[in-house]
Design a protein around this motif. Structure first.
Motif, PDB file in Angstrom:
ATOM      1  N   GLU A 176      30.939 -82.389 -11.850  1.00 50.12           N
ATOM      2  CA  GLU A 176      30.951 -83.719 -12.462  1.00 50.12           C
ATOM      3  C   GLU A 176      32.378 -84.229 -12.550  1.00 50.12           C
ATOM      4  N   VAL A 177      32.605 -85.422 -12.022  1.00 52.74           N
ATOM      5  CA  VAL A 177      33.894 -86.091 -12.142  1.00 52.74           C
ATOM      6  C   VAL A 177      33.725 -87.208 -13.160  1.00 52.74           C
ATOM      7  N   GLY A 178      34.420 -87.098 -14.268  1.00 47.77           N
ATOM      8  CA  GLY A 178      34.207 -88.025 -15.368  1.00 47.77           C
ATOM      9  C   GLY A 178      35.131 -89.234 -15.349  1.00 47.77           C
ATOM     10  N   PHE A 179      34.663 -90.290 -15.987  1.00 46.98           N
ATOM     11  CA  PHE A 179      35.456 -91.514 -16.202  1.00 46.98           C
ATOM     12  C   PHE A 179      35.370 -91.841 -17.701  1.00 46.98           C
ATOM     13  N   PRO A 180      35.922 -90.955 -18.543  1.00 47.00           N
ATOM     14  CA  PRO A 180      35.723 -91.104 -19.987  1.00 47.00           C
ATOM     15  C   PRO A 180      36.310 -92.376 -20.573  1.00 47.00           C
ATOM     16  N   GLY A 181      37.340 -92.915 -19.938  1.00 52.60           N
ATOM     17  CA  GLY A 181      37.972 -94.120 -20.474  1.00 52.60           C
ATOM     18  C   GLY A 181      37.369 -95.407 -19.964  1.00 52.60           C
ATOM     19  N   GLY A 182      36.328 -95.330 -19.139  1.00 50.39           N
ATOM     20  CA  GLY A 182      35.768 -96.530 -18.524  1.00 50.39           C
ATOM     21  C   GLY A 182      36.528 -96.868 -17.244  1.00 50.39           C
ATOM     22  N   GLY A 183      36.139 -97.922 -16.579  1.00 51.86           N
ATOM     23  CA  GLY A 183      36.801 -98.317 -15.344  1.00 51.86           C
ATOM     24  C   GLY A 183      36.455 -97.422 -14.172  1.00 51.86           C
ATOM     25  N   ILE A 184      37.302 -97.505 -13.140  1.00 52.33           N
ATOM     26  CA  ILE A 184      37.018 -96.775 -11.908  1.00 52.33           C
ATOM     27  C   ILE A 184      38.190 -95.901 -11.470  1.00 52.33           C
ATOM     28  N   GLU A 185      39.216 -95.762 -12.303  1.00 53.94           N
ATOM     29  CA  GLU A 185      40.390 -94.978 -11.932  1.00 53.94           C
ATOM     30  C   GLU A 185      40.142 -93.490 -12.178  1.00 53.94           C
ATOM     31  N   LEU A 186      40.599 -92.672 -11.240  1.00 52.56           N
ATOM     32  CA  LEU A 186      40.504 -91.224 -11.395  1.00 52.56           C
ATOM     33  C   LEU A 186      41.657 -90.730 -12.261  1.00 52.56           C
ATOM     34  N   SER A 216      26.770 -94.783 -14.768  1.00 55.50           N
ATOM     35  CA  SER A 216      27.460 -95.548 -15.801  1.00 55.50           C
ATOM     36  C   SER A 216      26.779 -95.318 -17.144  1.00 55.50           C
ATOM     37  N   ASP A 217      27.385 -95.851 -18.215  1.00 59.30           N
ATOM     38  CA  ASP A 217      26.676 -95.914 -19.492  1.00 59.30           C
ATOM     39  C   ASP A 217      25.894 -97.237 -19.534  1.00 59.30           C
ATOM     40  N   LEU A 223      23.162-105.062 -13.728  1.00 58.78           N
ATOM     41  CA  LEU A 223      23.861-105.347 -12.473  1.00 58.78           C
ATOM     42  C   LEU A 223      25.317-104.892 -12.548  1.00 58.78           C
ATOM     43  N   THR A 224      25.964-105.176 -13.685  1.00 61.68           N
ATOM     44  CA  THR A 224      27.352-104.751 -13.860  1.00 61.68           C
ATOM     45  C   THR A 224      27.451-103.227 -13.847  1.00 61.68           C
ATOM     46  N   ASN A 225      26.547-102.572 -14.541  1.00 63.78           N
ATOM     47  CA  ASN A 225      26.568-101.101 -14.587  1.00 63.78           C
ATOM     48  C   ASN A 225      26.318-100.492 -13.210  1.00 63.78           C
ATOM     49  N   ARG A 226      25.431-101.087 -12.467  1.00 63.59           N
ATOM     50  CA  ARG A 226      25.154-100.583 -11.121  1.00 63.59           C
ATOM     51  C   ARG A 226      26.386-100.719 -10.237  1.00 63.59           C
ATOM     52  N   ASP A 227      27.076-101.861 -10.359  1.00 58.18           N
ATOM     53  CA  ASP A 227      28.288-102.054  -9.558  1.00 58.18           C
ATOM     54  C   ASP A 227      29.389-101.085  -9.970  1.00 58.18           C
ATOM     55  N   LEU A 228      29.527-100.831 -11.279  1.00 59.92           N
ATOM     56  CA  LEU A 228      30.520 -99.867 -11.753  1.00 59.92           C
ATOM     57  C   LEU A 228      30.234 -98.469 -11.192  1.00 59.92           C
TER      58      LEU A 228
END
Length: 304
Positions: A176-186, A216-217, A223-228
């Motif tokens: 699992e690669v997490g994005f705990p802070g939101g956004g799309i940055e690794l 996503s959460d 639609l926004t969550n799917r794109d994220l």
């Protein structure tokens, strides 16, 4: 050395009556080391029986096992012993507990703790002994390894271990690669996980397919969550590509908020749900190259 040899011969007098013992003659003892980035093995051939070997896989500690084609032990329970050497008077044997013995060429695998104690015993001049009483009528049997020439072989084994990958396939195939802070940055933690995956794929060419599933959460609309989730999966793909993984080996899917790991009822749970699941597939195991020998101690022991 001659006194040690005579002491070894005398050990038979202390064996339980009617025990059938397998042990290589002192002058024929050898230790073999072989391995690759996935597994290291340190073994002693046992005349007429097979071999006793320590096996350490990437990402794990060593276990001890017998490699016994035509296994004569039979089913039951065996006792592992770190036996004191006859030339070390006043020392007793160390009982390391039991292992369950099954049919097949590898009748048992010890625990990691038992293997570690056997290695410590060998460094201290003790002999690994497997004592087995078969419930199938073959009676009491002992298999014994000797500590002769162990130190140099163990040094070679440690050199092999130092080159092992940090994880094995079972440990790395689901990540699992997490994005705990939101956004799309690794973040740094995500990159470390992906670097481990890249290292494994480059070391094992049979790993030839990667599935990336973005999630996503439920903070935004669907639609926004799917794109994220799509953009997170693409961010992971771009990182893998930049490290040399061919794009044709990568499959990207995205699911939005549809598959949460935890209910989206608080910030901690929502952070867990913002992730990309990485799944590795590999070719059949028989296409993987066999471990190559690293070193071998094969010279005859000198008896003066």
């Amino acid at each position: 050395m001659r006194q040690r040899y005579l002491a070894l011969l005398s050990m038979f007098a202390s064996l339980p009556a009617m025990a059938l013992t397998f042990q290589t003659r002192l002058e024929s003892i050898e230790w073999k080391v072989e391995g690759d980035k996935f597994e290291c093995r340190l073994s002693q051939p046992i005349t007429g029986f097979g071999a006793g070997e320590f096996v350490r896989r990437a990402g794990e500690q060593a276990t001890f096992r017998l490699n016994a084609p035509g296994n004569m032990l039979g089913r039951g329970s065996a006792t592992l012993i770190a036996a004191a050497s006859p030339w070390q008077p006043g020392r007793g044997d160390i009982n390391l507990g039991s292992v369950r013995v099954v049919n097949g060429d590898v009748p048992f695998n010890s625990s990691q703790g038992q293997a570690g104690q056997l290695i410590s015993g060998l460094m201290d001049g003790r002999s690994p002994v497997i004592r087995h009483y078969s419930s199938q009528g073959s009676g009491l049997m002992e298999v014994r390894l000797l500590p002769v020439k162990f130190s140099q072989a163990y040094t070679d084994y440690q050199l092999c271990v130092a080159k092992l990958l940090p994880m094995n396939f079972e440990q790395v195939k689901q990540t699992e690669v997490g994005f705990p802070g939101g956004g799309i940055e690794l973040d740094a933690n995500a990159k470390r996980r992906l670097d481990t995956i890249v290292a494994f794929m480059k070391a094992d060419p049979t790993v030839n397919h990667v599935d990336l599933d973005g999630h996503s959460d439920n903070s935004g609309n669907r639609l926004t969550n799917r794109d994220l989730s799509r953009r997170r999966a693409l961010a992971v793909m771009e990182y893998l590509k930049a490290q040399g993984i061919p794009e044709e080996q990568i499959n990207v899917r995205f699911h939005g908020e549809a598959y949460p790991l935890a209910p989206n009822t608080n910030n901690a749970n929502r952070a867990r749900n913002r992730r990309v699941n990485v799944h590795l597939d590999r070719a059949p195991a028989d296409q993987k190259a066999a471990p190559v020998p690293v070193a071998s101690s094969t010279s005859a022991a000198k008896i003066s």
